[in-house]
Scaffold this motif. Structure first.
Motif, PDB file in Angstrom:
ATOM      1  N   ARG A 155       0.833  -1.193   0.000  1.00 37.45           N
ATOM      2  CA  ARG A 155       0.000   0.000   0.000  1.00 37.45           C
ATOM      3  C   ARG A 155       0.875   1.252   0.000  1.00 37.45           C
ATOM      4  NH1 ARG A 155      -4.633  -0.448   4.587  1.00 37.45           N
ATOM      5  NH2 ARG A 155      -3.104   0.905   5.595  1.00 37.45           N
ATOM      6  N   TYR A 156       0.319   2.304  -0.574  1.00 35.28           N
ATOM      7  CA  TYR A 156       1.019   3.582  -0.485  1.00 35.28           C
ATOM      8  C   TYR A 156       0.013   4.725  -0.500  1.00 35.28           C
ATOM      9  CZ  TYR A 156       0.318   4.062  -5.575  1.00 35.28           C
ATOM     10  OH  TYR A 156      -0.229   4.173  -6.833  1.00 35.28           O
ATOM     11  N   SER A 157       0.444   5.834   0.048  1.00 34.68           N
ATOM     12  CA  SER A 157      -0.327   7.071   0.002  1.00 34.68           C
ATOM     13  C   SER A 157       0.482   8.106  -0.750  1.00 34.68           C
ATOM     14  CB  SER A 157      -0.631   7.557   1.420  1.00 34.68           C
ATOM     15  OG  SER A 157      -1.310   8.799   1.387  1.00 34.68           O
ATOM     16  N   LEU A 158      -0.136   8.703  -1.742  1.00 36.88           N
ATOM     17  CA  LEU A 158       0.518   9.741  -2.540  1.00 36.88           C
ATOM     18  C   LEU A 158      -0.210  11.062  -2.281  1.00 36.88           C
ATOM     19  CD1 LEU A 158       2.641  10.362  -4.786  1.00 36.88           C
ATOM     20  CD2 LEU A 158       0.787  10.033  -6.430  1.00 36.88           C
ATOM     21  N   ILE A 159       0.528  12.050  -1.800  1.00 33.48           N
ATOM     22  CA  ILE A 159      -0.031  13.360  -1.482  1.00 33.48           C
ATOM     23  C   ILE A 159       0.638  14.386  -2.391  1.00 33.48           C
ATOM     24  CG2 ILE A 159      -0.411  15.072   0.327  1.00 33.48           C
ATOM     25  CD1 ILE A 159       0.151  12.724   2.344  1.00 33.48           C
ATOM     26  N   VAL A 160      -0.187  15.121  -3.135  1.00 33.16           N
ATOM     27  CA  VAL A 160       0.323  16.137  -4.053  1.00 33.16           C
ATOM     28  C   VAL A 160      -0.399  17.447  -3.762  1.00 33.16           C
ATOM     29  CG1 VAL A 160       0.769  16.758  -6.442  1.00 33.16           C
ATOM     30  CG2 VAL A 160       0.649  14.341  -5.799  1.00 33.16           C
ATOM     31  N   SER A 161       0.336  18.515  -3.594  1.00 38.89           N
ATOM     32  CA  SER A 161      -0.292  19.810  -3.379  1.00 38.89           C
ATOM     33  C   SER A 161       0.269  20.821  -4.363  1.00 38.89           C
ATOM     34  CB  SER A 161      -0.073  20.300  -1.949  1.00 38.89           C
ATOM     35  OG  SER A 161       1.295  20.511  -1.691  1.00 38.89           O
ATOM     36  N   ILE A 162      -0.601  21.756  -4.772  1.00 36.83           N
ATOM     37  CA  ILE A 162      -0.151  22.900  -5.566  1.00 36.83           C
ATOM     38  C   ILE A 162      -0.582  24.170  -4.846  1.00 36.83           C
ATOM     39  CG2 ILE A 162      -0.063  21.741  -7.793  1.00 36.83           C
ATOM     40  CD1 ILE A 162      -2.771  22.978  -8.446  1.00 36.83           C
ATOM     41  N   THR A 163       0.291  25.155  -4.855  1.00 33.66           N
ATOM     42  CA  THR A 163       0.062  26.396  -4.121  1.00 33.66           C
ATOM     43  C   THR A 163       0.561  27.568  -4.943  1.00 33.66           C
ATOM     44  OG1 THR A 163       0.435  25.224  -2.042  1.00 33.66           O
ATOM     45  CG2 THR A 163       0.490  27.612  -1.959  1.00 33.66           C
ATOM     46  N   THR A 164      -0.198  28.650  -4.922  1.00 34.34           N
ATOM     47  CA  THR A 164       0.261  29.899  -5.504  1.00 34.34           C
ATOM     48  C   THR A 164       0.051  31.015  -4.492  1.00 34.34           C
ATOM     49  OG1 THR A 164      -0.048  31.517  -7.283  1.00 34.34           O
ATOM     50  CG2 THR A 164      -1.985  30.274  -6.602  1.00 34.34           C
ATOM     51  N   GLU A 165       0.949  31.998  -4.507  1.00 36.93           N
ATOM     52  CA  GLU A 165       0.830  33.109  -3.581  1.00 36.93           C
ATOM     53  C   GLU A 165      -0.269  34.088  -3.989  1.00 36.93           C
ATOM     54  OE1 GLU A 165       4.637  34.895  -3.172  1.00 36.93           O
ATOM     55  OE2 GLU A 165       5.509  33.185  -2.099  1.00 36.93           O
ATOM     56  N   ALA A 166      -0.773  33.942  -5.201  1.00 34.51           N
ATOM     57  CA  ALA A 166      -1.851  34.817  -5.666  1.00 34.51           C
ATOM     58  C   ALA A 166      -3.151  34.440  -4.954  1.00 34.51           C
ATOM     59  CB  ALA A 166      -2.006  34.703  -7.177  1.00 34.51           C
ATOM     60  N   GLU A 167      -3.568  35.246  -3.962  1.00 36.93           N
ATOM     61  CA  GLU A 167      -4.673  34.874  -3.095  1.00 36.93           C
ATOM     62  C   GLU A 167      -6.018  34.882  -3.804  1.00 36.93           C
ATOM     63  OE1 GLU A 167      -4.590  37.276   0.379  1.00 36.93           O
ATOM     64  OE2 GLU A 167      -2.574  36.636   0.974  1.00 36.93           O
ATOM     65  N   THR A 168      -6.137  35.634  -4.888  1.00 34.15           N
ATOM     66  CA  THR A 168      -7.424  35.731  -5.576  1.00 34.15           C
ATOM     67  C   THR A 168      -7.656  34.585  -6.546  1.00 34.15           C
ATOM     68  OG1 THR A 168      -6.412  37.130  -7.280  1.00 34.15           O
ATOM     69  CG2 THR A 168      -7.420  38.241  -5.383  1.00 34.15           C
ATOM     70  N   VAL A 169      -6.650  33.773  -6.767  1.00 32.57           N
ATOM     71  CA  VAL A 169      -6.774  32.662  -7.709  1.00 32.57           C
ATOM     72  C   VAL A 169      -7.491  31.494  -7.047  1.00 32.57           C
ATOM     73  CG1 VAL A 169      -5.494  30.963  -9.056  1.00 32.57           C
ATOM     74  CG2 VAL A 169      -4.726  33.332  -8.980  1.00 32.57           C
ATOM     75  N   ASP A 170      -8.454  30.908  -7.752  1.00 29.93           N
ATOM     76  CA  ASP A 170      -9.197  29.760  -7.236  1.00 29.93           C
ATOM     77  C   ASP A 170      -8.754  28.507  -7.991  1.00 29.93           C
ATOM     78  OD1 ASP A 170     -10.922  27.956  -6.161  1.00 29.93           O
ATOM     79  OD2 ASP A 170     -12.753  28.843  -6.975  1.00 29.93           O
ATOM     80  N   LEU A 171      -7.868  27.755  -7.355  1.00 33.46           N
ATOM     81  CA  LEU A 171      -7.452  26.460  -7.893  1.00 33.46           C
ATOM     82  C   LEU A 171      -8.363  25.342  -7.412  1.00 33.46           C
ATOM     83  CD1 LEU A 171      -3.593  26.760  -7.262  1.00 33.46           C
ATOM     84  CD2 LEU A 171      -4.784  27.149  -9.424  1.00 33.46           C
ATOM     85  N   TYR A 172      -8.930  25.532  -6.219  1.00 29.76           N
ATOM     86  CA  TYR A 172      -9.661  24.449  -5.568  1.00 29.76           C
ATOM     87  C   TYR A 172     -10.939  24.083  -6.326  1.00 29.76           C
ATOM     88  CZ  TYR A 172     -11.987  21.685  -1.980  1.00 29.76           C
ATOM     89  OH  TYR A 172     -12.614  20.669  -1.301  1.00 29.76           O
ATOM     90  N   THR A 173     -11.745  25.075  -6.687  1.00 32.19           N
ATOM     91  CA  THR A 173     -13.069  24.783  -7.252  1.00 32.19           C
ATOM     92  C   THR A 173     -13.003  23.948  -8.517  1.00 32.19           C
ATOM     93  OG1 THR A 173     -13.981  26.777  -6.244  1.00 32.19           O
ATOM     94  CG2 THR A 173     -15.224  25.803  -8.073  1.00 32.19           C
ATOM     95  N   PRO A 174     -12.177  24.299  -9.514  1.00 32.98           N
ATOM     96  CA  PRO A 174     -12.153  23.455 -10.714  1.00 32.98           C
ATOM     97  C   PRO A 174     -11.628  22.044 -10.452  1.00 32.98           C
ATOM     98  CG  PRO A 174     -10.459  25.172 -10.826  1.00 32.98           C
ATOM     99  CD  PRO A 174     -11.347  25.512  -9.684  1.00 32.98           C
TER     100      PRO A 174
END
Length: 821
Positions: free
Chosen positions: A789-808
């Protein structure tokens, strides 16, 4: 910051599993050139003398009715700075067993040594190999057995030192008997019974009843001096290694507290306890007393256990109860000062693993730890259990990070090898206890090694940092703190001096307090420690705790919070999220980051791990910061045409919002990837070199960068199993921060890439693939077709606070709505 926070995104889409076979398995061994005739005759003479000497020894022992083992231990030695073809020394069909492999320094050069057992009647096996080397040739015209014979410089009878790890030679007992770990070369019950009969009835030596079992190894504790250890070797054909038995550290901190029971009562009335929760923290320590009203609601008498009934279940010293206070509340001082309801989502268990009298009883602590965890599981199998232990054995450290019987036992427990249940185990990295060492901070932290058993691959090992830099008492007005705000705690050990093939330890740092200093020396302080619970509530309710004990208890609290938030998260995932959420403080980088090269980050990793974990980062996403979690399993190996090969790799296609990223263009984004899994241990010095390796299976990850799916697959399938910091050499366009030499260590791998949003838009493929492990290399143990078994965790982050990455991203995988602050 974004106003809303969201649940992490667990991706459950179908994984793309593709066949995978590595093209290479490792670097070619370096072998010396030899004069064929002279070298062959030289080894032949050594073998003749060796067998004649062995025969004389057996005859002399028989003459005085001493036990005679049914075989001979011999030692092979390489030339300085050359390899030894050790795997060719074993012949399983003839029951010729390779017992251990060691590296020793001779005149500042490395010599490889291997100890082998040759059973009666098979004495001519090596003589035949040498004879064939002298007289026969292969189809290519080379001497037969050339690789093996050329690698051997000398052959001689094994001695006591042949069974002892080189870094432990000074610990071999002299005239005074000491408890020693005897590692048997088999794990079958017949070998164990035969050995116990020899020790008890023939040699009449003290022996512990516990046995710690691993694949191809059993470990039994015997009390013996140097002469008696030699007699054990002369009498038994079952010895593989001998080590000094570890003794545990004592954790006794006496600190005063003027707060009375009214404070505890007021807090207890504000508790909001989730009575339906099945999440618990199991504390392995001196016991936990539940008479304190701040502990009683969380710890039932039926959940208090002990390894030895004679010890009782009560906390006899206070350390376990101090651990409990932090494990329950995280920060008890904040809870007391607050007027809000305090929500608690978990409860406690206690297993007493330290004897009543406080002495360092030389028990086999791997077996004690395994027994303690097993008893709790049998009692309450439905619990989602976080095991927490701040007990270490620093006295007999090798200082290089190699496994011990205790750390390997933790790896065995957590792997689920015995019961198919993976377990989260959190252990302290161990403390720097001497005040004179604090005076040379932080240099002392670099030279004092993480302590046994925190070198465990599967455990989350916890060190300490501190934000405690202010004191109010007038008695301290002429003193200053040792560590800066956000810096490494003066009490925290590191893996800076370890061999870099061993895991990054500790992985994370939490609050462990600070020390004070003046012209006379260094001192601990109540004000620079963490508030917790006292084990004798009739005297007082509060106490203080510091160092890696406090940090480990805080880590257990954090793990319980994550488990309660995500009930279906695996132990591998919780460990991964804590490491994934960790970041270095500016003080740590100022203290230990010398530049921006990969070796600079490797130094920082060895000292501060991955930094300080953040609970909010671990369990929540923001509009401009998204965590994706994939829980999966693959079959790393298979049998093809009679040989054992690597089998599958997984290709994960991540639901990146490409349009949003492309619109951001040259704006900077960060991608972080963490791969977490548990290995099954193959302990012993034999466990790392060539096919005899410590982990059952290793996994790796890579990201496609600008590669198409097809070219990415070709690149992965051509990947070598050689740790190489030069990522560009494999054709990858992803410029990782840490690189392979730091990432490919242990059983949790994490790395960071920073670039433009446009570059990230196409970097949406993550490959997870297997590397060498003993499941494949020791196929006769029947585990070559197991899955991991394995767990793969991937995150993306931008400093631009007005950008919505989460919703799409959330929309594409049909997940949940935001959680309001």
């Amino acid at each position: 910051m974004s106003e809303n926070r969201y649940d992490n995104l667990f991706v459950n889409n179908e994984v793309d599993s593709v066949p995978y076979t590595s093209k290479l398995t490792g670097r070619n061994a370096q072998m010396p050139d030899r004069d064929r005739r002279n070298h062959g005759l030289h080894l032949k003479r050594q073998l003749d003398r060796l067998w004649e000497e062995a025969k004389e020894i057996d005859e002399s022992r028989s003459a005085v009715s001493l036990p005679v083992r049914q075989g001979t231990y011999i030692e092979f030695e390489s030339s300085p700075e050359f390899d030894l073809a050790s795997k060719s020394l074993e012949d399983r069909q003839k029951n010729i067993r390779l017992l251990n492999i060691r590296q020793v320094q001779v005149n500042e050069k490395t010599v490889n040594k291997a100890t082998v057992f040759v059973p009666k009647g098979k004495e001519n096996a090596y003589l035949k190999k040498v004879t064939d080397y002298l007289q026969e040739e292969t189809k290519k015209g080379n001497p037969k057995n050339q690789r093996l014979i050329n690698s051997i410089e000398n052959i001689k009878l094994a001695v006591l030192e042949s069974f002892w790890p080189p870094s432990h030679i000074n610990w071999i007992p002299l005239d005074e008997p000491e408890w020693c770990e005897i590692w048997l070369s088999s794990h079958d019950t017949q070998a164990e019974e035969r050995f116990r009969t020899l020790i008890k009835q023939t040699l009449n030596l003290p022996i512990q009843p516990e046995t710690l079992r691993f694949p191809e190894r059993s470990v039994i504790l015997v009390k013996a001096n140097r002469k008696e250890l030699k007699e054990i070797i002369m009498s038994s054909a079952d010895i593989a290694e001998i080590r000094k038995a570890a003794e545990i550290n004592s954790f006794f901190i006496d600190m005063e507290n003027s707060e009375q029971s009214e404070w505890a009562k007021e807090l207890s009335e504000r508790l909001d306890i989730d009575s339906d929760s099945n999440v618990c923290i199991c504390i392995l320590d001196t016991g936990v007393n539940n008479g304190n009203i701040l502990i009683e609601p969380f710890l039932k008498d039926e959940d208090r256990h002990t390894y030895n009934d004679d010890w009782g279940i009560d906390d006899h010293s206070g350390h376990g109860t101090r651990m409990a206070g932090v494990s329950i509340y995280g920060d008890l001082k904040d809870a007391l000062e607050s007027s809000d309801k305090i929500k608690i989502y978990h409860n406690l268990e206690s297993s007493k693993i330290i004897p009543l009298n406080g002495e360092n009883d030389p028990k086999l602590y791997g077996a004690i730890t395994a027994s303690a965890v097993s008893n709790q599981i049998i009692s309450k199998p439905e619990k989602k259990r976080i095991v927490c232990m701040a007990v270490t054995a620093p006295k007999y450290e090798t200082g290089d990070g190699s496994p011990s019987s205790w750390s390997a036992a933790i790896d065995e427990i957590t792997s689920g090898a015995m019961d198919e249940e993976k377990k989260l185990f959190i252990v302290s990295a161990g403390n720097i206890n001497e005040s004179n060492e604090w005076q040379t901070y932080p240099e002392s932290n670099l030279t004092l090694s993480v302590q046994n058993p925190a070198q465990s691959w599967n455990a989350l090992s916890v060190g300490a940092y501190t934000e405690k830099t202010e004191v109010e008492s007038r008695q301290y007005e002429n003193m200053e703190v040792v560590a800066p705000n956000g810096g490494l705690s003066p009490f925290s050990s590191t893996s800076f001096i370890w061999d870099n093939k061993w895991p990054i330890k500790p992985e994370v740092l939490l609050e462990g307090g600070n020390a004070l200093k003046d012209s006379f020396g260094c001192y601990t302080s109540e004000e620079l420690s963490s508030l917790t619970t006292f084990y004798k509530p009739f005297e007082r309710h509060f106490d203080y705790i510091n160092a890696t004990s406090a940090a480990t208890a805080k880590a257990a609290w954090m793990a319980a919070e994550i488990q309660a938030k995500y009930p279906d998260a695996w132990p591998e995932t919780i460990r991964g999220l804590m490491i994934h959420s960790a970041e270095w403080t500016s003080a740590m980088k100022e203290q230990f980051l010398d530049g921006n090269k990969k070796e600079d980050y490797r130094k920082l990793l060895r000292i501060c791990g991955y930094g300080v974990p953040d609970l909010n980062r671990a369990i929540y996403c923001l509009n401009n910061s998204v965590n994706l979690i994939l829980q999966s399993e693959l079959q790393p190996y298979d049998k093809v045409n009679g040989s054992y090969k690597t089998k599958d790799m997984h290709m994960h296609e991540l639901p990146w919002p490409k349009d949003v990223l492309l619109n951001l263009g040259e704006k900077k984004v960060k991608m972080k990837v963490t791969l977490s899994y548990f290995i099954e241990p193959g302990p012993g010095e034999i466990g790392w070199k060539n096919r005899y390796r410590y982990p059952s299976c290793l996994l790796r990850f890579d990201v496609n960068g600008t590669d198409t799916k097809e070219s990415f697959l070709r690149r992965i399938n051509a990947a070598v199993e050689v740790d190489d910091d030069d990522v560009d050499s494999s054709g990858s366009s992803v410029k990782w921060l840490y690189g392979k030499q730091s990432r490919h260590l242990g059983s949790v791998h994490t790395d960071v890439w920073e670039g433009t949003a446009a570059e990230l838009a196409t970097s949406n493929l993550v490959g997870v693939y297997p590397a060498i492990g003993w499941w494949r290399e020791r196929a006769w143990l029947g585990k070559w077709n197991k899955t991991i078994r394995y767990s793969l965790i991937v995150s993306i982050t931008t400093e631009a606070e007005t950008v919505d990455l989460y919703t799409p991203i959330a929309t594409s995988i049909k997940t949940t709505v935001p959680i309001e602050n």
